[in-house]
Design an enzyme around this catalytic site. Structure first.
Site, mmCIF file in Angstrom:
data_model
loop_
_atom_site.group_PDB
_atom_site.id
_atom_site.type_symbol
_atom_site.label_atom_id
_atom_site.label_comp_id
_atom_site.label_asym_id
_atom_site.label_seq_id
_atom_site.Cartn_x
_atom_site.Cartn_y
_atom_site.Cartn_z
ATOM 1 N N ASN A 166 39.442 -9.526 -6.258
ATOM 2 C CA ASN A 166 37.993 -9.392 -6.100
ATOM 3 C C ASN A 166 37.257 -10.724 -5.973
ATOM 4 O OD1 ASN A 166 38.905 -7.083 -8.348
ATOM 5 N ND2 ASN A 166 37.901 -6.333 -6.513
ATOM 6 N N ILE A 206 32.498 -13.439 -4.846
ATOM 7 C CA ILE A 206 32.916 -12.415 -5.810
ATOM 8 C C ILE A 206 32.448 -11.040 -5.348
ATOM 9 C CG2 ILE A 206 32.711 -11.652 -8.213
ATOM 10 C CD1 ILE A 206 31.750 -14.629 -8.789
ATOM 11 N N CYS A 207 33.343 -10.059 -5.457
ATOM 12 C CA CYS A 207 32.962 -8.669 -5.194
ATOM 13 C C CYS A 207 32.810 -7.976 -6.544
ATOM 14 C CB CYS A 207 34.044 -7.983 -4.354
ATOM 15 S SG CYS A 207 33.629 -6.284 -3.952
ATOM 16 N N LEU A 208 31.555 -7.858 -7.001
ATOM 17 C CA LEU A 208 31.252 -7.219 -8.282
ATOM 18 C C LEU A 208 29.908 -6.519 -8.139
ATOM 19 C CD1 LEU A 208 31.953 -6.810 -11.312
ATOM 20 C CD2 LEU A 208 30.726 -8.930 -11.780
#
Length: 199
Positions: free
Chosen positions: A83, A91-93
């Protein structure tokens, strides 16, 4: 910076500094400028993960519209995680995008990133190559993530055989980062890595 954002960040900054997580050295934050719009964060790699023992630096940019919009956060320390982009640190959040709520704080963000490191979401990846390795070759993923943590974040577990392969590629004209990325993304297959680099 807008007054509401500035006041809120000042309060949150103090909250992080006083929090019990800081006492355990698992999260930290420091100011980069006087108006609180740029901060540097640090999170410790969570225990019982390939990131354990590493210290990961984060860039935190606070928008004028904070706290109604999330801070922009990226990893400055290179990390091998589904992620987090191994190239840019993006960042993939969800809470840094559409799931942000004004009640959330810097402390929430730092602790959420630590939780993400401990529990990757490979079905919603930022780095597809890492996510594929995580799902298809879990043992290689763990040893690769440990090696990256050791190389870039001061972690304790460096694989000697990986270091030797990197040195070989450096001997034929690669720099260390290029060699590590190629070998990592080719599951440590030297021939494939050479083909990827030199085509």
């Amino acid at each position: 910076m807008a007054n509401i954002a500035s006041q809120r960040i000042k309060r949150e900054f103090k909250e992080v500094i006083r929090s019990e997580e800081v006492a355990r050295c698992s999260i930290r934050v420091e100011l980069l400028d006087d108006n609180y719009s740029e901060l540097k964060g640090e999170i410790a790699g969570p225990p019982d993960t390939p990131y354990e023992g590493g210290k990961f630096q984060l860039e935190i940019k606070v928008p004028e519209t904070y706290p109604f919009n999330p801070p922009k956060v990226k990893f400055l320390t290179k990390v091998w995680h589904p992620n987090i982009s191994s190239v840019t640190g993006a960042i993939c959040l969800d809470i840094l995008k559409d799931q942000w709520a004004a009640a959330m704080t810097l402390r929430t963000v730092l602790l959420s990133l630590q939780a993400l490191m401990a529990s990757p979401e490979p079905d919603d990846p930022q780095d597809a190559v890492v996510a594929r390795q995580y799902k298809e070759f879990p043992e290689i993923f763990v040893s690769t993530a440990e090696h990256w943590t050791s190389t870039y974040a001061g972690g304790p577990r460096k694989k000697e055989e990986y270091s030797k392969m990197i040195e070989k590629l450096m001997g034929i004209g690669c720099d260390m980062d290029q060699a590590l990325v190629a070998l990592s993304s080719c599951n440590w297959d030297m021939n494939k890595a050479i083909e990827q680099i030199f085509g």
